[in-house]
Design a protein around this motif. Structure first.
Motif, PDB file in Angstrom:
ATOM      1  N   ASN A  44     -23.009 -27.254   4.235  1.00 22.83           N
ATOM      2  CA  ASN A  44     -23.894 -26.374   3.909  1.00 22.83           C
ATOM      3  C   ASN A  44     -24.030 -26.530   2.589  1.00 22.83           C
ATOM      4  O   ASN A  44     -23.366 -27.208   1.748  1.00 22.83           O
ATOM      5  CB  ASN A  44     -23.638 -25.592   4.581  1.00 22.83           C
ATOM      6  N   PHE A  45     -25.272 -26.216   2.132  1.00 21.86           N
ATOM      7  CA  PHE A  45     -26.057 -25.634   1.278  1.00 21.86           C
ATOM      8  C   PHE A  45     -26.701 -24.248   1.443  1.00 21.86           C
ATOM      9  O   PHE A  45     -26.855 -23.707   2.043  1.00 21.86           O
ATOM     10  CB  PHE A  45     -26.402 -26.728   0.219  1.00 21.86           C
ATOM     11  N   GLN A  46     -26.493 -23.603  -0.190  1.00 20.40           N
ATOM     12  CA  GLN A  46     -27.336 -22.456  -0.048  1.00 20.40           C
ATOM     13  C   GLN A  46     -28.306 -22.463  -1.226  1.00 20.40           C
ATOM     14  O   GLN A  46     -28.105 -22.594  -2.753  1.00 20.40           O
ATOM     15  CB  GLN A  46     -26.177 -21.469  -0.258  1.00 20.40           C
ATOM     16  N   ILE A  47     -29.628 -21.428  -1.208  1.00 20.37           N
ATOM     17  CA  ILE A  47     -30.654 -21.396  -1.809  1.00 20.37           C
ATOM     18  C   ILE A  47     -30.666 -19.671  -2.272  1.00 20.37           C
ATOM     19  O   ILE A  47     -30.550 -19.465  -1.073  1.00 20.37           O
ATOM     20  CB  ILE A  47     -31.667 -22.246  -1.219  1.00 20.37           C
ATOM     21  N   LEU A  48     -30.637 -19.484  -3.695  1.00 22.06           N
ATOM     22  CA  LEU A  48     -31.071 -18.524  -3.879  1.00 22.06           C
ATOM     23  C   LEU A  48     -32.449 -18.304  -3.561  1.00 22.06           C
ATOM     24  O   LEU A  48     -33.038 -19.051  -4.678  1.00 22.06           O
ATOM     25  CB  LEU A  48     -30.418 -17.703  -5.119  1.00 22.06           C
ATOM     26  N   PRO A  53     -40.093 -35.660   6.615  1.00 24.57           N
ATOM     27  CA  PRO A  53     -39.717 -37.313   5.622  1.00 24.57           C
ATOM     28  C   PRO A  53     -38.222 -37.429   5.612  1.00 24.57           C
ATOM     29  O   PRO A  53     -37.152 -38.357   6.499  1.00 24.57           O
ATOM     30  CB  PRO A  53     -39.314 -37.238   3.950  1.00 24.57           C
ATOM     31  N   VAL A  54     -37.294 -35.810   6.257  1.00 23.70           N
ATOM     32  CA  VAL A  54     -35.840 -35.843   6.089  1.00 23.70           C
ATOM     33  C   VAL A  54     -35.031 -36.489   7.162  1.00 23.70           C
ATOM     34  O   VAL A  54     -35.080 -37.190   7.436  1.00 23.70           O
ATOM     35  CB  VAL A  54     -35.089 -34.213   5.885  1.00 23.70           C
ATOM     36  N   PHE A  55     -36.250 -36.119   8.952  1.00 29.66           N
ATOM     37  CA  PHE A  55     -35.689 -36.432   9.907  1.00 29.66           C
ATOM     38  C   PHE A  55     -36.259 -37.835   9.778  1.00 29.66           C
ATOM     39  O   PHE A  55     -35.522 -38.052  10.312  1.00 29.66           O
ATOM     40  CB  PHE A  55     -36.720 -35.554  10.822  1.00 29.66           C
ATOM     41  N   ILE A  63     -28.411 -23.635   4.241  1.00 28.60           N
ATOM     42  CA  ILE A  63     -28.611 -24.715   5.587  1.00 28.60           C
ATOM     43  C   ILE A  63     -27.643 -25.460   5.832  1.00 28.60           C
ATOM     44  O   ILE A  63     -26.979 -25.969   5.024  1.00 28.60           O
ATOM     45  CB  ILE A  63     -29.183 -25.454   4.581  1.00 28.60           C
ATOM     46  N   SER A  64     -27.592 -25.079   6.722  1.00 29.21           N
ATOM     47  CA  SER A  64     -26.467 -26.588   7.656  1.00 29.21           C
ATOM     48  C   SER A  64     -26.259 -27.824   8.003  1.00 29.21           C
ATOM     49  O   SER A  64     -27.752 -27.702   9.188  1.00 29.21           O
ATOM     50  CB  SER A  64     -25.523 -24.979   8.247  1.00 29.21           C
ATOM     51  N   PHE A  65     -26.344 -28.664   8.571  1.00 24.74           N
ATOM     52  CA  PHE A  65     -25.805 -29.723   9.056  1.00 24.74           C
ATOM     53  C   PHE A  65     -25.057 -30.614   9.520  1.00 24.74           C
ATOM     54  O   PHE A  65     -24.100 -30.178   8.931  1.00 24.74           O
ATOM     55  CB  PHE A  65     -26.590 -30.889   8.399  1.00 24.74           C
ATOM     56  N   LYS A  66     -24.869 -30.409  11.020  1.00 26.89           N
ATOM     57  CA  LYS A  66     -24.301 -31.345  11.539  1.00 26.89           C
ATOM     58  C   LYS A  66     -23.869 -33.044  12.171  1.00 26.89           C
ATOM     59  O   LYS A  66     -25.094 -33.132  12.371  1.00 26.89           O
ATOM     60  CB  LYS A  66     -23.577 -30.576  13.105  1.00 26.89           C
ATOM     61  N   ASP A  67     -22.803 -34.314  12.392  1.00 22.63           N
ATOM     62  CA  ASP A  67     -23.616 -34.660  12.513  1.00 22.63           C
ATOM     63  C   ASP A  67     -21.910 -35.607  12.333  1.00 22.63           C
ATOM     64  O   ASP A  67     -20.420 -34.957  11.097  1.00 22.63           O
ATOM     65  CB  ASP A  67     -24.255 -35.490  10.909  1.00 22.63           C
ATOM     66  N   PRO A  68     -21.324 -36.291  13.265  1.00 27.67           N
ATOM     67  CA  PRO A  68     -20.186 -37.111  12.821  1.00 27.67           C
ATOM     68  C   PRO A  68     -19.655 -37.782  11.934  1.00 27.67           C
ATOM     69  O   PRO A  68     -18.714 -38.200  11.414  1.00 27.67           O
ATOM     70  CB  PRO A  68     -20.075 -38.354  13.864  1.00 27.67           C
ATOM     71  N   ILE A 120     -28.398 -35.988   4.060  1.00 27.20           N
ATOM     72  CA  ILE A 120     -29.019 -35.151   4.830  1.00 27.20           C
ATOM     73  C   ILE A 120     -29.829 -34.230   4.321  1.00 27.20           C
ATOM     74  O   ILE A 120     -30.512 -33.880   3.427  1.00 27.20           O
ATOM     75  CB  ILE A 120     -29.042 -35.297   5.933  1.00 27.20           C
ATOM     76  N   LEU A 121     -28.515 -33.225   4.155  1.00 26.29           N
ATOM     77  CA  LEU A 121     -28.531 -32.207   2.754  1.00 26.29           C
ATOM     78  C   LEU A 121     -29.451 -32.304   0.885  1.00 26.29           C
ATOM     79  O   LEU A 121     -29.576 -31.425   0.858  1.00 26.29           O
ATOM     80  CB  LEU A 121     -26.969 -31.488   2.121  1.00 26.29           C
ATOM     81  N   ASN A 122     -28.524 -33.057   1.088  1.00 22.63           N
ATOM     82  CA  ASN A 122     -29.960 -33.019  -0.929  1.00 22.63           C
ATOM     83  C   ASN A 122     -31.296 -33.758  -0.957  1.00 22.63           C
ATOM     84  O   ASN A 122     -31.767 -34.031  -1.219  1.00 22.63           O
ATOM     85  CB  ASN A 122     -28.744 -34.926  -0.932  1.00 22.63           C
ATOM     86  N   LEU A 123     -31.400 -34.454   0.719  1.00 24.45           N
ATOM     87  CA  LEU A 123     -33.167 -34.450   0.830  1.00 24.45           C
ATOM     88  C   LEU A 123     -33.236 -33.240   0.983  1.00 24.45           C
ATOM     89  O   LEU A 123     -34.540 -33.373   0.250  1.00 24.45           O
ATOM     90  CB  LEU A 123     -33.222 -35.469   2.369  1.00 24.45           C
ATOM     91  N   ILE A 124     -32.776 -31.978   1.609  1.00 28.82           N
ATOM     92  CA  ILE A 124     -33.896 -31.488   1.862  1.00 28.82           C
ATOM     93  C   ILE A 124     -33.791 -30.542   1.150  1.00 28.82           C
ATOM     94  O   ILE A 124     -34.946 -29.942   1.016  1.00 28.82           O
ATOM     95  CB  ILE A 124     -32.553 -30.093   3.055  1.00 28.82           C
ATOM     96  N   SER A 125     -32.284 -30.636   0.224  1.00 22.90           N
ATOM     97  CA  SER A 125     -32.590 -29.724  -0.806  1.00 22.90           C
ATOM     98  C   SER A 125     -33.248 -29.985  -1.604  1.00 22.90           C
ATOM     99  O   SER A 125     -34.507 -29.290  -2.600  1.00 22.90           O
ATOM    100  CB  SER A 125     -31.220 -30.422  -1.851  1.00 22.90           C
ATOM    101  N   LYS A 126     -33.965 -31.357  -2.184  1.00 21.28           N
ATOM    102  CA  LYS A 126     -35.037 -32.162  -2.981  1.00 21.28           C
ATOM    103  C   LYS A 126     -36.413 -32.306  -2.102  1.00 21.28           C
ATOM    104  O   LYS A 126     -37.241 -31.456  -2.633  1.00 21.28           O
ATOM    105  CB  LYS A 126     -35.345 -33.555  -2.439  1.00 21.28           C
TER     106      LYS A 126
END
Length: 181
Positions: free
Chosen positions: A56-60, A101-103, A142-147, A155-161
């Motif tokens: 996960n990461f956080q955005i203010l 686009p992330v999807f 924002i959290s993402f789950k995957d094996p 994915i987290l970097n793409l969401i952030s961008k």
């Protein structure tokens, strides 16, 4: 008379530990077999399970004063009442315009892995992503789950961008509106 006697004995000694102990001794093989099989099945199940990792990461989230004022005025004029800016930001981040686009990138990875099942955008967001504000704050988590751990980071970097690009475009639109006003 006899039932009163039995009831009196039960009332005097509600729990007969000797009786319970004898039942356990008589059925010790059954109890051992059930316990052993449950333990063995639990161990096998835990070894077969694929671990799922979560990143996960956080955005203010901060809005400028013009944006806050204009959204409140728009809400008042439209008759919708009070606008919850946090819910709006959360909804925007979950929207296909930001995450599609992330999807698509995630879908390519799932196909590479051999997951050929039909994965829909809505299901992917609901099952793999957790997006929400920390209660009482302006911090969006924002959290993402995957094996696969590396895929989570990608994915987290793409969401952030994508969210940063959306925020930048939104600020530019607000500045253009202010300039035109």
């Amino acid at each position: 008379m006899e039932t009163k006697m039995v009831n009196k004995k039960i009332e005097d000694n509600p729990i007969n530990l000797i009786f319970i102990f004898r039942i356990i001794l008589r059925n010790k093989l059954l109890i051992f077999a059930l316990t052993s099989s449950a333990t063995l099945l639990s161990i096998i199940y835990s070894l077969i399970q694929i671990p799922i990792y979560k990143g996960n990461f956080q955005i203010l989230v901060q809005e400028n004063e013009f944006s806050k004022g204009s959204s409140r005025i728009d809400a008042f004029l439209s008759g919708k009442g009070k606008v919850d800016d946090n819910k709006t930001q959360e909804y925007i981040l979950k929207s296909p315009s930001v995450l599609k686009p992330v999807f698509n990138t995630a879908l390519q990875e799932y196909r590479r892995r051999g997951d050929t099942g039909k994965i829909r955008y809505e299901n992917w967001v609901e099952n793999n992503l957790d997006i929400g504000f920390e209660e009482g704050t302006q911090v969006l988590i924002i959290s993402f789950k995957d094996p696969e751990k590396d895929f989570i980071l990608e994915i987290l970097n793409l969401i952030s961008k994508r969210y940063q690009n959306y925020s930048k475009q939104n600020k530019e639109k607000e500045l253009t509106k202010t300039k035109n006003f």
